[in-house]
Enzyme design. Structure first.
Site, short mmCIF file in Angstrom:
data_model
loop_
_atom_site.label_atom_id
_atom_site.label_comp_id
_atom_site.label_asym_id
_atom_site.label_seq_id
_atom_site.Cartn_x
_atom_site.Cartn_y
_atom_site.Cartn_z
CE LYS A 1 -4.30 -1.94 1.20
NZ LYS A 1 -5.61 -1.90 1.77
CE LYS B 1 -6.80 -8.43 -1.33
NZ LYS B 1 -7.02 -7.91 0.02
CE LYS C 1 -13.38 -3.46 1.76
NZ LYS C 1 -12.23 -3.17 2.60
P1 ATP Z 1 -8.52 -3.08 0.35
O1 ATP Z 1 -8.49 -3.18 -1.12
O2 ATP Z 1 -9.03 -1.77 0.88
O3 ATP Z 1 -7.25 -3.55 1.01
P2 ATP Z 1 -9.83 -5.60 0.66
O4 ATP Z 1 -10.77 -5.86 -0.46
O5 ATP Z 1 -8.54 -6.35 0.66
O6 ATP Z 1 -9.64 -4.07 0.82
P3 ATP Z 1 -10.28 -5.86 3.51
O7 ATP Z 1 -11.18 -4.94 4.23
O8 ATP Z 1 -8.83 -5.68 3.68
O9 ATP Z 1 -10.64 -5.91 1.98
O10 ATP Z 1 -10.68 -7.34 3.89
C1 ATP Z 1 -11.77 -7.73 4.67
C2 ATP Z 1 -11.72 -9.22 4.81
O11 ATP Z 1 -11.93 -9.82 3.54
C3 ATP Z 1 -10.36 -9.74 5.30
O12 ATP Z 1 -10.57 -10.85 6.13
C4 ATP Z 1 -9.68 -10.14 4.03
O13 ATP Z 1 -8.70 -11.13 4.24
C5 ATP Z 1 -10.85 -10.69 3.23
N1 ATP Z 1 -10.59 -10.59 1.80
C6 ATP Z 1 -10.39 -9.45 1.11
N2 ATP Z 1 -10.19 -9.70 -0.19
C7 ATP Z 1 -10.26 -11.08 -0.31
C8 ATP Z 1 -10.13 -11.96 -1.40
N3 ATP Z 1 -9.89 -11.51 -2.62
N4 ATP Z 1 -10.25 -13.28 -1.17
C9 ATP Z 1 -10.51 -13.75 0.08
N5 ATP Z 1 -10.63 -12.97 1.15
C10 ATP Z 1 -10.52 -11.64 0.98
#
Ligand code: ATP
Ligand code: LTN
Length: 337
Positions: free
Chosen positions: A113, A200, A203
């Site tokens: 990040k 991955k 969001k």
């Molecule tokens: P950002 O892009 O802001 O980092 P993010 O989509 O990675 O957001 P988080 O809020 O960091 O989302 O994650 C919330 C939960 O969802 C965490 O437990 C994270 O491990 C899980 N998670 C996020 N993206 C994935 C994914 N692609 N596959 C499985 N689990 C996920």
């Protein structure tokens, strides 16, 4: 016997994705019958990078409504906002003081990040919050003596650091914290981007085409899945290294339907990718449509605010006892032994 405790949260940085659902939320709902649950919106983590206040407010409101729309039951789970339980910030500071710069700089999420922040604003503007974020996350977990932390694979390193911080504090100050264990789904701990199946699904991805949002309508879901990047073998076979796109779609189908990867392979043997993608799109639509319907009612429901208040009150009663114990042992409460 007392129930074991589950704790987890989702950061209020954007719209929730299918990755968030499969990696985290689905397990929150599955586990609520068996465990004592503390599930929160990580809104303090959500201000790590600059965010407009209206966007933040709406993200929080949307995540809360989605929690309940997915089936979290306020009678079974304590659902709350992180900022409503000020003990998180207080313990966060104490743990920050017991964490090294090296530990924080080694976190993959910080490296990714901060590199992204540098690339996007072209300056060295990297908020300190991005660095100390895992110490706050450790506080979230350790305040509740949580046994299991349901998260996706990307958060494992943070839970590992939490254990190291807990161990260090226990050695220094006496038994204070329980060792938490990470709890990831067997299938779907890392759902990949549909357009770039080597990264991955996130969001905050730049290209929304590769991300299924939980509130995408059926036509958008169908379109995104049909244009997912695959290969030209026309063979539904699980091989994440050589066939990342197809393997990702198989993982999504398996995580939603509960069918094993072998069963999916045999169900689609001899069928082409069009048929397979249609089945994946249907499974995702069938999953999300009823959630979206419940979401519409919950989004503006004042009842939800009552659930949050009750959840925060229960959380606070656990968290304040723990924080007080920590303050005593660390020497902050000089009046008491
Ligand atoms: P950002 O892009 O802001 O980092 P993010 O989509 O990675 O957001 P988080 O809020 O960091 O989302 O994650 C919330 C939960 O969802 C965490 O437990 C994270 O491990 C899980 N998670 C996020 N993206 C994935 C994914 N692609 N596959 C499985 N689990 C996920
Ligand atoms: N960092 C997590 C969100 C989060 C969390 C937690 C998860 C904040 N505090 C405590 C589990 C336990 C993320 O998903 N980005």
């Amino acid at each position: 016997m007392d129930k074991k405790r589950i704790l987890s949260g989702i950061t209020s940085t954007g719209k929730l994705t299918l990755g968030n659902y499969i990696g985290a939320l689905q397990n929150f709902v599955k586990l609520q019958d068996e465990f004592e649950m503390y599930i929160f919106v990580a809104n303090l983590h959500g201000i790590t990078m600059p965010i407009e206040k209206e966007v933040l407010r709406n993200n929080i409101k949307t995540i809360v409504a989605l929690y309940f729309a997915c089936g979290l039951d306020p009678k079974k789970a304590n659902v709350f906002l992180q900022s409503d339980v000020s003990e998180h910030s207080e313990l966060g500071w104490i743990l920050t003081c017991n964490t090294t710069l090296g530990e924080l700089q080694r976190m993959t999420q910080f490296k990714d990040k901060s590199a992204k922040a540098k690339a996007s604003n072209g300056t060295d503007f990297i908020p300190t919050g991005l660095l100390v974020y895992p110490a706050l996350m450790a506080a979230d977990i350790l305040l509740y003596d949580a046994d299991y932390i349901p998260v996706g694979a990307d958060q494992k390193q943070h839970v590992e650091l939490t254990r190291n911080i807990a161990e260090r504090m226990n050695n220094k100050f006496g038994p204070l914290f329980k060792m938490p264990e990470v709890y990831t789904p067997k299938v779907g701990a890392r759902i990949m981007d549909l357009q770039d199946p080597t990264s991955k699904m996130s969001k905050s991805a730049k290209n929304e085409k590769g991300v299924i949002f939980m509130l995408d309508d059926a036509a958008t879901i169908q379109r995104k899945i049909k244009s997912a990047i695959t290969d030209s073998d026309n063979l539904v076979h699980f091989d994440p290294e050589n066939k990342p796109g197809i393997s990702n779609l198989m993982t999504i189908l398996s995580a939603i339907t509960g069918d094993g990867l072998d069963k999916i392979e045999s169900n689609f043997s001899g069928k082409d990718y069009g048929v397979f993608k249609q089945a994946v799109a249907d499974a995702v639509t069938n999953l999300l449509t009823p959630i979206q319907e419940r979401f519409q009612t919950l989004y503006n429901s004042t009842e939800v605010d009552n659930y949050l208040m009750a959840g925060a009150a229960n959380a606070k009663s656990v968290a304040s006892k723990k924080l007080n114990k920590v303050k005593n042992l660390v020497g902050l409460n000089y009046r008491r032994k």
